[in-house]
Design a protein around this motif. Structure first.
Motif, PDB file in Angstrom:
ATOM      1  N   LEU A  17       0.846  -1.182   0.000  1.00 27.51           N
ATOM      2  CA  LEU A  17       0.000   0.000   0.000  1.00 27.51           C
ATOM      3  C   LEU A  17       0.882   1.232   0.000  1.00 27.51           C
ATOM      4  CD1 LEU A  17      -2.766  -0.937   2.592  1.00 27.51           C
ATOM      5  CD2 LEU A  17      -2.740  -1.289   0.140  1.00 27.51           C
ATOM      6  N   ILE A  18       0.415   2.285  -0.661  1.00 27.69           N
ATOM      7  CA  ILE A  18       1.141   3.551  -0.672  1.00 27.69           C
ATOM      8  C   ILE A  18       0.189   4.617  -0.170  1.00 27.69           C
ATOM      9  CG2 ILE A  18       2.387   5.245  -2.051  1.00 27.69           C
ATOM     10  CD1 ILE A  18       2.988   2.934  -4.027  1.00 27.69           C
ATOM     11  N   GLY A  19       0.572   5.296   0.898  1.00 28.15           N
ATOM     12  CA  GLY A  19      -0.256   6.339   1.485  1.00 28.15           C
ATOM     13  C   GLY A  19       0.331   7.718   1.255  1.00 28.15           C
ATOM     14  N   THR A  20      -0.489   8.739   1.499  1.00 21.20           N
ATOM     15  CA  THR A  20      -0.047  10.114   1.269  1.00 21.20           C
ATOM     16  C   THR A  20       0.557  10.756   2.508  1.00 21.20           C
ATOM     17  OG1 THR A  20      -2.193  11.069   1.837  1.00 21.20           O
ATOM     18  CG2 THR A  20      -1.829  10.465  -0.471  1.00 21.20           C
ATOM     19  N   GLY A  21       0.594  10.038   3.598  1.00 24.05           N
ATOM     20  CA  GLY A  21       1.118  10.600   4.837  1.00 24.05           C
ATOM     21  C   GLY A  21       2.634  10.597   4.886  1.00 24.05           C
ATOM     22  N   THR A  22       3.145  10.951   6.049  1.00 23.18           N
ATOM     23  CA  THR A  22       4.585  10.963   6.285  1.00 23.18           C
ATOM     24  C   THR A  22       5.050   9.557   6.667  1.00 23.18           C
ATOM     25  OG1 THR A  22       4.329  11.415   8.640  1.00 23.18           O
ATOM     26  CG2 THR A  22       4.439  13.336   7.153  1.00 23.18           C
ATOM     27  N   PRO A  23       6.341   9.303   6.633  1.00 20.48           N
ATOM     28  CA  PRO A  23       6.836   7.999   7.101  1.00 20.48           C
ATOM     29  C   PRO A  23       6.415   7.704   8.550  1.00 20.48           C
ATOM     30  CG  PRO A  23       8.548   9.101   5.850  1.00 20.48           C
ATOM     31  CD  PRO A  23       7.426  10.100   6.029  1.00 20.48           C
ATOM     32  N   GLU A  24       6.398   8.721   9.388  1.00 23.73           N
ATOM     33  CA  GLU A  24       5.983   8.526  10.786  1.00 23.73           C
ATOM     34  C   GLU A  24       4.522   8.095  10.862  1.00 23.73           C
ATOM     35  OE1 GLU A  24       7.454  11.466   9.698  1.00 23.73           O
ATOM     36  OE2 GLU A  24       9.453  10.874  10.376  1.00 23.73           O
ATOM     37  N   GLN A  25       3.656   8.744  10.066  1.00 22.55           N
ATOM     38  CA  GLN A  25       2.246   8.359  10.037  1.00 22.55           C
ATOM     39  C   GLN A  25       2.088   6.936   9.514  1.00 22.55           C
ATOM     40  OE1 GLN A  25       0.969  11.720   7.654  1.00 22.55           O
ATOM     41  NE2 GLN A  25      -0.209  12.547   9.378  1.00 22.55           N
ATOM     42  N   GLY A  26       2.892   6.564   8.539  1.00 17.85           N
ATOM     43  CA  GLY A  26       2.859   5.209   8.005  1.00 17.85           C
ATOM     44  C   GLY A  26       3.239   4.178   9.050  1.00 17.85           C
ATOM     45  N   ARG A  27       4.298   4.459   9.807  1.00  8.79           N
ATOM     46  CA  ARG A  27       4.706   3.531  10.875  1.00  8.79           C
ATOM     47  C   ARG A  27       3.618   3.416  11.935  1.00  8.79           C
ATOM     48  NH1 ARG A  27       9.703   5.525   9.591  1.00  8.79           N
ATOM     49  NH2 ARG A  27       9.591   7.291  11.013  1.00  8.79           N
ATOM     50  N   ASP A  28       3.032   4.556  12.312  1.00  6.22           N
ATOM     51  CA  ASP A  28       1.964   4.554  13.313  1.00  6.22           C
ATOM     52  C   ASP A  28       0.762   3.743  12.824  1.00  6.22           C
ATOM     53  OD1 ASP A  28       0.646   5.489  15.787  1.00  6.22           O
ATOM     54  OD2 ASP A  28      -0.621   6.612  14.376  1.00  6.22           O
ATOM     55  N   PHE A  29       0.366   3.950  11.576  1.00  8.54           N
ATOM     56  CA  PHE A  29      -0.757   3.209  11.001  1.00  8.54           C
ATOM     57  C   PHE A  29      -0.475   1.707  11.014  1.00  8.54           C
ATOM     58  CE2 PHE A  29      -2.712   1.113   7.379  1.00  8.54           C
ATOM     59  CZ  PHE A  29      -4.045   1.431   7.555  1.00  8.54           C
ATOM     60  N   THR A  30       0.728   1.317  10.582  1.00 11.00           N
ATOM     61  CA  THR A  30       1.092  -0.095  10.532  1.00 11.00           C
ATOM     62  C   THR A  30       1.053  -0.721  11.920  1.00 11.00           C
ATOM     63  OG1 THR A  30       2.467   0.285   8.583  1.00 11.00           O
ATOM     64  CG2 THR A  30       2.896  -1.720   9.830  1.00 11.00           C
ATOM     65  N   GLU A  31       1.567  -0.009  12.918  1.00 16.07           N
ATOM     66  CA  GLU A  31       1.553  -0.536  14.289  1.00 16.07           C
ATOM     67  C   GLU A  31       0.132  -0.624  14.833  1.00 16.07           C
ATOM     68  OE1 GLU A  31       4.152   1.945  16.584  1.00 16.07           O
ATOM     69  OE2 GLU A  31       5.905   1.370  15.396  1.00 16.07           O
ATOM     70  N   ARG A  32      -0.655   0.423  14.615  1.00 14.32           N
ATOM     71  CA  ARG A  32      -2.016   0.486  15.160  1.00 14.32           C
ATOM     72  C   ARG A  32      -2.930  -0.569  14.547  1.00 14.32           C
ATOM     73  NH1 ARG A  32      -5.009   4.479  13.367  1.00 14.32           N
ATOM     74  NH2 ARG A  32      -3.161   5.661  12.833  1.00 14.32           N
ATOM     75  N   THR A  33      -2.798  -0.789  13.248  1.00 11.23           N
ATOM     76  CA  THR A  33      -3.681  -1.733  12.565  1.00 11.23           C
ATOM     77  C   THR A  33      -3.080  -3.128  12.459  1.00 11.23           C
ATOM     78  OG1 THR A  33      -2.792  -1.174  10.389  1.00 11.23           O
ATOM     79  CG2 THR A  33      -4.703   0.109  11.171  1.00 11.23           C
ATOM     80  N   GLN A  34      -1.818  -3.273  12.821  1.00 13.65           N
ATOM     81  CA  GLN A  34      -1.087  -4.526  12.669  1.00 13.65           C
ATOM     82  C   GLN A  34      -1.194  -5.029  11.228  1.00 13.65           C
ATOM     83  OE1 GLN A  34      -2.439  -7.123  15.802  1.00 13.65           O
ATOM     84  NE2 GLN A  34      -1.339  -5.947  17.343  1.00 13.65           N
ATOM     85  N   ALA A  35      -1.047  -4.105  10.308  1.00 15.89           N
ATOM     86  CA  ALA A  35      -1.145  -4.421   8.881  1.00 15.89           C
ATOM     87  C   ALA A  35      -0.084  -5.447   8.502  1.00 15.89           C
ATOM     88  CB  ALA A  35      -0.995  -3.152   8.054  1.00 15.89           C
ATOM     89  N   PRO A  36      -0.490  -6.533   7.847  1.00 13.98           N
ATOM     90  CA  PRO A  36       0.468  -7.579   7.483  1.00 13.98           C
ATOM     91  C   PRO A  36       1.183  -7.314   6.157  1.00 13.98           C
ATOM     92  CG  PRO A  36      -1.730  -8.253   6.902  1.00 13.98           C
ATOM     93  CD  PRO A  36      -1.856  -6.903   7.575  1.00 13.98           C
ATOM     94  N   PHE A  37       0.900  -6.189   5.526  1.00 16.30           N
ATOM     95  CA  PHE A  37       1.489  -5.893   4.224  1.00 16.30           C
ATOM     96  C   PHE A  37       2.446  -4.722   4.343  1.00 16.30           C
ATOM     97  CE2 PHE A  37      -2.978  -4.678   4.632  1.00 16.30           C
ATOM     98  CZ  PHE A  37      -2.832  -3.328   4.863  1.00 16.30           C
ATOM     99  N   ARG A  38       3.232  -4.538   3.300  1.00 18.67           N
ATOM    100  CA  ARG A  38       4.185  -3.434   3.258  1.00 18.67           C
ATOM    101  C   ARG A  38       3.433  -2.135   2.987  1.00 18.67           C
ATOM    102  NH1 ARG A  38       9.080  -3.354  -1.017  1.00 18.67           N
ATOM    103  NH2 ARG A  38       7.315  -3.697  -2.377  1.00 18.67           N
ATOM    104  N   LEU A  39       3.815  -1.082   3.698  1.00 15.13           N
ATOM    105  CA  LEU A  39       3.212   0.231   3.520  1.00 15.13           C
ATOM    106  C   LEU A  39       4.320   1.229   3.219  1.00 15.13           C
ATOM    107  CD1 LEU A  39       0.800   2.242   3.753  1.00 15.13           C
ATOM    108  CD2 LEU A  39       1.419   2.494   6.155  1.00 15.13           C
ATOM    109  N   LEU A  40       4.183   1.924   2.106  1.00 12.56           N
ATOM    110  CA  LEU A  40       5.103   2.986   1.729  1.00 12.56           C
ATOM    111  C   LEU A  40       4.349   4.302   1.807  1.00 12.56           C
ATOM    112  CD1 LEU A  40       6.611   1.295  -1.468  1.00 12.56           C
ATOM    113  CD2 LEU A  40       7.501   1.227   0.877  1.00 12.56           C
TER     114      LEU A  40
END
Length: 127
Positions: A17-40
């Protein structure tokens, strides 16, 4: 996406997945949702512009969009809120190893989503 992730892997694909946020927001999202996929993240929207993904004021909100969000909220979905650019719409691309696009879906509104199984079918057709 979680419903099709295993099938994507079985077909040799990788869900990113590619989001429009910052790298910090991406890390926070991944941790909060426990997303099993790569997020850029692409805060400067370089990739979005290159792919000519649409931008609309407030994501092209329509009455139906608001109703869908309201129904989801009533059913317990709280989402992540708006992270990144609220005007940038998304899409789905399936890119083959030879960098050719096997499938493309460009959103028209904030809540415009493709049928996830179309992704699987496009991978099956190129396998």
């Amino acid at each position: 996406m979680r419903a099709i992730e295993q099938r994507i892997i079985e077909l040799g694909g990788q869900l990113t997945l590619i989001g429009t946020g910052t790298p910090e927001q991406g890390r926070d999202f991944t941790e909060r949702t426990q997303a099993p996929f790569r997020l850029l993240t692409d805060a400067k929207l370089v990739g979005y512009q290159a792919l000519q993904l649409k931008r609309k004021i407030y994501g092209g909100f329509r009455r139906q969009t608001i109703l869908r969000f309201w129904r989801a909220w009533r059913q317990g979905s709280r989402g992540a809120g708006i992270l990144g650019d609220p005007h940038q719409l998304g899409g789905v691309l399936v890119i083959r190893p030879d960098n050719k696009i096997a499938y493309a879906y460009l959103s028209e509104t904030l809540d415009d989503r493709n049928d996830p199984w179309e992704i699987v079918r496009s991978l099956e057709a190129t396998a």
